[in-house]
Design a protein around this motif. Sequence first.
Motif, PDB file in Angstrom:
ATOM      1  N   VAL A  96     -12.609  29.767 -30.696  1.00  0.00           N
ATOM      2  CA  VAL A  96     -13.638  29.797 -29.562  1.00  0.00           C
ATOM      3  C   VAL A  96     -15.020  29.157 -29.989  1.00  0.00           C
ATOM      4  O   VAL A  96     -15.352  29.798 -31.111  1.00  0.00           O
ATOM      5  CB  VAL A  96     -13.787  31.142 -28.918  1.00  0.00           C
ATOM      6  CG1 VAL A  96     -14.807  31.221 -27.752  1.00  0.00           C
ATOM      7  CG2 VAL A  96     -12.224  31.701 -28.445  1.00  0.00           C
ATOM      8  N   ILE A  97     -15.750  28.494 -29.292  1.00  0.00           N
ATOM      9  CA  ILE A  97     -17.169  28.030 -29.558  1.00  0.00           C
ATOM     10  C   ILE A  97     -17.912  29.174 -28.793  1.00  0.00           C
ATOM     11  O   ILE A  97     -17.966  29.061 -27.447  1.00  0.00           O
ATOM     12  CB  ILE A  97     -17.581  26.443 -29.431  1.00  0.00           C
ATOM     13  CG1 ILE A  97     -16.669  25.623 -30.322  1.00  0.00           C
ATOM     14  CG2 ILE A  97     -18.714  26.420 -29.740  1.00  0.00           C
ATOM     15  CD1 ILE A  97     -17.150  24.163 -30.161  1.00  0.00           C
ATOM     16  N   GLY A  98     -18.795  29.851 -29.478  1.00  0.00           N
ATOM     17  CA  GLY A  98     -19.237  31.025 -28.418  1.00  0.00           C
ATOM     18  C   GLY A  98     -20.582  30.440 -27.846  1.00  0.00           C
ATOM     19  O   GLY A  98     -21.080  29.723 -28.110  1.00  0.00           O
ATOM     20  N   TRP A  99     -20.929  31.136 -27.024  1.00  0.00           N
ATOM     21  CA  TRP A  99     -22.197  30.933 -26.087  1.00  0.00           C
ATOM     22  C   TRP A  99     -23.320  30.739 -26.982  1.00  0.00           C
ATOM     23  O   TRP A  99     -24.344  30.166 -26.666  1.00  0.00           O
ATOM     24  CB  TRP A  99     -22.415  31.942 -24.927  1.00  0.00           C
ATOM     25  CG  TRP A  99     -22.664  33.339 -25.278  1.00  0.00           C
ATOM     26  CD1 TRP A  99     -21.660  34.300 -25.535  1.00  0.00           C
ATOM     27  CD2 TRP A  99     -23.828  33.975 -25.688  1.00  0.00           C
ATOM     28  NE1 TRP A  99     -22.117  35.514 -26.097  1.00  0.00           N
ATOM     29  CE2 TRP A  99     -23.442  35.418 -26.003  1.00  0.00           C
ATOM     30  CE3 TRP A  99     -25.166  33.583 -25.437  1.00  0.00           C
ATOM     31  CZ2 TRP A  99     -24.549  36.253 -26.251  1.00  0.00           C
ATOM     32  CZ3 TRP A  99     -26.325  34.649 -25.756  1.00  0.00           C
ATOM     33  CH2 TRP A  99     -25.800  36.035 -26.104  1.00  0.00           C
ATOM     34  N   GLY A 119     -21.535  28.938 -40.079  1.00  0.00           N
ATOM     35  CA  GLY A 119     -22.765  28.175 -40.544  1.00  0.00           C
ATOM     36  C   GLY A 119     -23.935  28.635 -39.861  1.00  0.00           C
ATOM     37  O   GLY A 119     -23.741  29.447 -38.803  1.00  0.00           O
ATOM     38  N   PRO A 120     -25.142  28.323 -39.909  1.00  0.00           N
ATOM     39  CA  PRO A 120     -26.222  28.863 -39.329  1.00  0.00           C
ATOM     40  C   PRO A 120     -26.519  28.374 -38.086  1.00  0.00           C
ATOM     41  O   PRO A 120     -27.090  29.041 -37.060  1.00  0.00           O
ATOM     42  CB  PRO A 120     -27.443  28.077 -40.030  1.00  0.00           C
ATOM     43  CG  PRO A 120     -27.139  26.917 -40.707  1.00  0.00           C
ATOM     44  CD  PRO A 120     -25.410  27.273 -41.298  1.00  0.00           C
ATOM     45  N   ASP A 121     -25.688  27.528 -37.502  1.00  0.00           N
ATOM     46  CA  ASP A 121     -25.709  26.972 -36.122  1.00  0.00           C
ATOM     47  C   ASP A 121     -24.431  27.221 -35.331  1.00  0.00           C
ATOM     48  O   ASP A 121     -24.212  27.058 -34.181  1.00  0.00           O
ATOM     49  CB  ASP A 121     -26.094  25.482 -35.838  1.00  0.00           C
ATOM     50  CG  ASP A 121     -25.080  24.533 -36.512  1.00  0.00           C
ATOM     51  OD1 ASP A 121     -24.088  25.132 -37.278  1.00  0.00           O
ATOM     52  OD2 ASP A 121     -25.390  23.294 -36.356  1.00  0.00           O
ATOM     53  N   ARG A 122     -23.501  28.037 -35.947  1.00  0.00           N
ATOM     54  CA  ARG A 122     -22.006  28.229 -35.613  1.00  0.00           C
ATOM     55  C   ARG A 122     -21.754  29.755 -35.286  1.00  0.00           C
ATOM     56  O   ARG A 122     -22.060  30.456 -36.194  1.00  0.00           O
ATOM     57  CB  ARG A 122     -21.148  27.547 -36.614  1.00  0.00           C
ATOM     58  CG  ARG A 122     -21.304  26.236 -36.859  1.00  0.00           C
ATOM     59  CD  ARG A 122     -20.157  25.327 -37.519  1.00  0.00           C
ATOM     60  NE  ARG A 122     -20.475  24.034 -37.485  1.00  0.00           N
ATOM     61  CZ  ARG A 122     -19.542  23.127 -37.469  1.00  0.00           C
ATOM     62  NH1 ARG A 122     -18.313  23.614 -37.133  1.00  0.00           N
ATOM     63  NH2 ARG A 122     -19.721  21.936 -37.393  1.00  0.00           N
ATOM     64  N   VAL A 123     -21.132  29.755 -34.100  1.00  0.00           N
ATOM     65  CA  VAL A 123     -20.707  31.186 -33.586  1.00  0.00           C
ATOM     66  C   VAL A 123     -19.264  30.941 -33.396  1.00  0.00           C
ATOM     67  O   VAL A 123     -18.996  30.501 -32.201  1.00  0.00           O
ATOM     68  CB  VAL A 123     -21.561  31.944 -32.593  1.00  0.00           C
ATOM     69  CG1 VAL A 123     -21.184  33.272 -32.279  1.00  0.00           C
ATOM     70  CG2 VAL A 123     -23.086  31.831 -33.262  1.00  0.00           C
TER      71      VAL A 123
END
Length: 483
Positions: free
Chosen positions: A99-102, A43-47
């Motif tokens: 993992v939720i990225g920095w 998503g646009p806010d997800r890494v």
Amino acid sequence: MPAAEPVIIAIDQGTTNSKAIAVTAAGAVVAQGAAPVEVRTPGPDRVEQDPEQLWDSVCAAVADCRRTPTGPVQALAISNQRESVVAWDRETGRPFGPVIGWQDTRTAERCARLVAEPGADDLVRSLTGLRIDPMFSAPKINELLRTAGAPVDRIAVGTVDSWLCWRLTGHDHVIEAGNASRTLLFDVDRLMWSHELLGLFGVPESALPAVINSDTRLPTRTELPGIEGRPEIAAVLADSHAALYGQGCTAPGTAKATYGTGSSVMTPVNDFDPEPSPVPTTLAWLTDFPTYGREGNIVSSGAALAWLAPLLGLASVADLLALAGSVPDSGGVSFVPAFGGLGAPHWLRDAEPTFAGLSAGTTRAQLARAAVDAVAHQVADVIDTITGEGVAIDQLRVDGGVTASTLVMQTQADLLGLEVRVAPVPEVSAVGAARLAWASLGAADAWPDLDQDPAGVFAPAIGADEREARRDRWRTAIGSARR
């Protein structure tokens, strides 16, 4: 024939790849390996990343490194991407999700609500030196705990160093102090988890790792490819902190910039300063005593070059840099790579990527040159802020892939008005972790200062008036990137 010198295997687990190097007690890199890591943006806010793939990439990088024969492996060292978080099952070791990225900003709204609470941001700054921002770990940890779908007593959560140490040690749940300092949950003056901050972010201490010194020695129970036995872990450092240590920037007056997906600009200071600043104080490492650092984090530098290259019909960042070097300047064009907003010293999470100064005559080469300028301008913004607050910096030591570009490095020196010195080895974060590991084993006395033999030295080649004119155009472009 003399026996080969013993080595430490330093693992550098980064955003886009994992690397491993073998380093002697004298600081010589005698073998190296690497393996890629996938970054997903659902998503646009997800890494996001796959925790198991991170571990597999570490094993693959070590295996690649061990294809070159060396002396016996004395110990392991770890350098890791910061702020990214993982949650897993204490009983099975299986991750509860990605993992939720920095770089992930899914928690931006929650962070904005917290900032709006009276006294919340002041509390965070006074205890951590940082501000409430989705880049840091605490809001991501809260998200993982909410979505894990398991009782809290089953959940272990931590940063990437925690995940790697868990896998290597056979379930020791620990976090290195410098990594802990990036969570927004750690009191960097008292050097412990803060109950006030845990309450603010809704994180139970029982889910968190035990905090260890950067040079703590940990026994391992997991074999790595190509390594006989199970050598202990002798040092753990967050990647930017490891680069500072590897560059030999251990005293005030020195500073380093690491150019990667984003960039980290950091200078050591003697004490923790809780006063609000656009470039906050953080804990660099903890050994016999804490070493603090003023650091500015830039969200998009190398990532901006990688984004622009295919849009200009280019096959690689190297091609973009070559194209940028074909023109003397950007023709008045400025590029603000605010993907996910802007980090230090602007902290504009709602800023948007912007080209300013375009005309009908703007060329592809000028757009490429504007991107090169953007990398250097963002670093200069951090340095200018630090020096403007009374911290003297007389040179900048640099590392990371983009330092191979003489154009970027000369641009950096020009926009800073400072000498820029390029590290002679590319893997400075891994080297820094190895350096601390050898010190932990009591065998780092002969370690050379990387600054004594730089790969390149760049002095400013423009005058103060031109420098200020270029910086003014950049500041105007920053203003136009605001929503």
